[in-house]
Design a protein around this motif. Sequence first.
Motif, PDB file in Angstrom:
ATOM      1  N   GLU A  60       0.712  -1.110  -0.064  1.00 30.18           N
ATOM      2  CA  GLU A  60       0.055   0.023   0.091  1.00 30.18           C
ATOM      3  C   GLU A  60       1.039   1.388   0.082  1.00 30.18           C
ATOM      4  O   GLU A  60       0.483   2.251  -0.781  1.00 30.18           O
ATOM      5  CB  GLU A  60      -0.742  -0.143   1.131  1.00 30.18           C
ATOM      6  N   ALA A  61       2.163   1.273   0.553  1.00 28.23           N
ATOM      7  CA  ALA A  61       2.965   2.478   0.884  1.00 28.23           C
ATOM      8  C   ALA A  61       3.705   2.707  -0.360  1.00 28.23           C
ATOM      9  O   ALA A  61       4.013   3.823  -0.423  1.00 28.23           O
ATOM     10  CB  ALA A  61       3.757   2.295   1.933  1.00 28.23           C
ATOM     11  N   LEU A  62       3.893   1.669  -0.923  1.00 34.22           N
ATOM     12  CA  LEU A  62       4.760   2.072  -2.308  1.00 34.22           C
ATOM     13  C   LEU A  62       4.229   2.825  -3.416  1.00 34.22           C
ATOM     14  O   LEU A  62       2.903   2.782  -3.647  1.00 34.22           O
ATOM     15  CB  LEU A  62       5.367   0.831  -3.030  1.00 34.22           C
ATOM     16  N   ALA A  63       4.954   3.654  -4.039  1.00 42.11           N
ATOM     17  CA  ALA A  63       4.406   4.148  -5.274  1.00 42.11           C
ATOM     18  C   ALA A  63       4.250   3.132  -6.493  1.00 42.11           C
ATOM     19  O   ALA A  63       4.831   2.076  -6.384  1.00 42.11           O
ATOM     20  CB  ALA A  63       5.440   5.209  -6.016  1.00 42.11           C
ATOM     21  N   PRO A  64       3.409   3.322  -7.482  1.00 38.70           N
ATOM     22  CA  PRO A  64       3.151   2.424  -8.506  1.00 38.70           C
ATOM     23  C   PRO A  64       4.351   1.821  -8.888  1.00 38.70           C
ATOM     24  O   PRO A  64       4.510   0.329  -9.274  1.00 38.70           O
ATOM     25  CB  PRO A  64       2.460   3.019  -9.443  1.00 38.70           C
ATOM     26  N   ASP A  65       5.485   2.514  -8.999  1.00 41.53           N
ATOM     27  CA  ASP A  65       6.676   2.001  -9.424  1.00 41.53           C
ATOM     28  C   ASP A  65       7.869   1.831  -8.565  1.00 41.53           C
ATOM     29  O   ASP A  65       9.094   1.911  -8.741  1.00 41.53           O
ATOM     30  CB  ASP A  65       7.362   2.743 -10.879  1.00 41.53           C
ATOM     31  N   GLY A  66       7.497   1.725  -7.348  1.00 41.85           N
ATOM     32  CA  GLY A  66       8.413   1.671  -5.981  1.00 41.85           C
ATOM     33  C   GLY A  66       8.910   0.289  -5.985  1.00 41.85           C
ATOM     34  O   GLY A  66       8.699  -0.569  -6.332  1.00 41.85           O
TER      35      GLY A  66
END
Length: 348
Positions: free
Chosen positions: A260-266
């Motif tokens: 949930e916490a990551l950016a889409p490309d994280g």
Amino acid sequence: MNNEKVEEFMGRVVADMAATDAAGSVVIGQRLGLYRALAQGPATPEQFAERTGCHPRYLTEWLRGQAAGGYVGYEPETGRFSLSEEQAFCLADPNGPNVPAAFLLALGTLRAEPRITEAFRTGAGLAWHEQHEDVIVGCDAFYRPGYVAALVSSWIPALDGVDEKLTAGGRVADVGCGLGSSSMLLAEAYPRATIVGSDYHDESIARARDRAAEAGVTDRVRFEVATARTFTGTDFDLVTMFDCLHDMGDPLSAARRVREALAPDGTWLLVEPNASDKVEENFNPVGRLYYSASTFLCVPNALSQEGGYALGAQAGESAIREVTTDAGFTRFRRAAETPFNVVYEIRP
């Protein structure tokens, strides 16, 4: 019964007993600065007493025991003890392997033996914050040199596009940061990035904040008291976890929170102990070390929490991969490794 095999086994026992008893002497050497003092040059016990201000009789026994274990050198002709360059690097340099920190961690761990013994009978857990202070301090001091040696120079560059993002000013969540060494290393290496370190142990976070202030990096790193399921923030370019997922009672919920916490490309940088999925392949000195630590630290901490997991320090890649896949991640690869750790790159 084969007497030769008995003697062979007893030889191993004696070596183990000698190493166990010697742990206390190593920690004394660290606490009193004896290794750093000996690194200044060879000395007899009497000369060493003048140099350190410690009692010569105790120093004599300590030096002889260290020499018997191969931790210091001895010149029979002069009666002087010394450290080689390599021994000094391992024993006296805090940015070297910091061997004494490992023994400090080990002795701190063993202080919990009565409670762990009882836990074998009851199945109860023992949380990280309930361990002796030497465990907290020793763990940070032991792992930090490895992070200094590899985190910025090897592990981050092994991840696809992460170094570039952090150089440009990326956002990082360092989950389970303990005393904050990993967070501050990232802040020092990437001055444009912002780092949020989190740990459920409030005393560790208080120390991390003090250390960040001393290091002058509070403009780009902050710390919060939070679990791996409750750390705040979203749209992170990088989430890091160093040797802590396997300690958690509910690693699946933690992995879902990372997702949930990551950016889409994280990217999720996950560092875990290097272990084979085949139990018998872990029957080696490193595996023995990790299984012992897991018995006293990792499994008890997991059993003290809700979730129903107790992965342990030697969980292996398949168990870690299963947790991340169940959490919704679709890309998982081994990006780097050392004899002690594996670095996983995990992406949505």
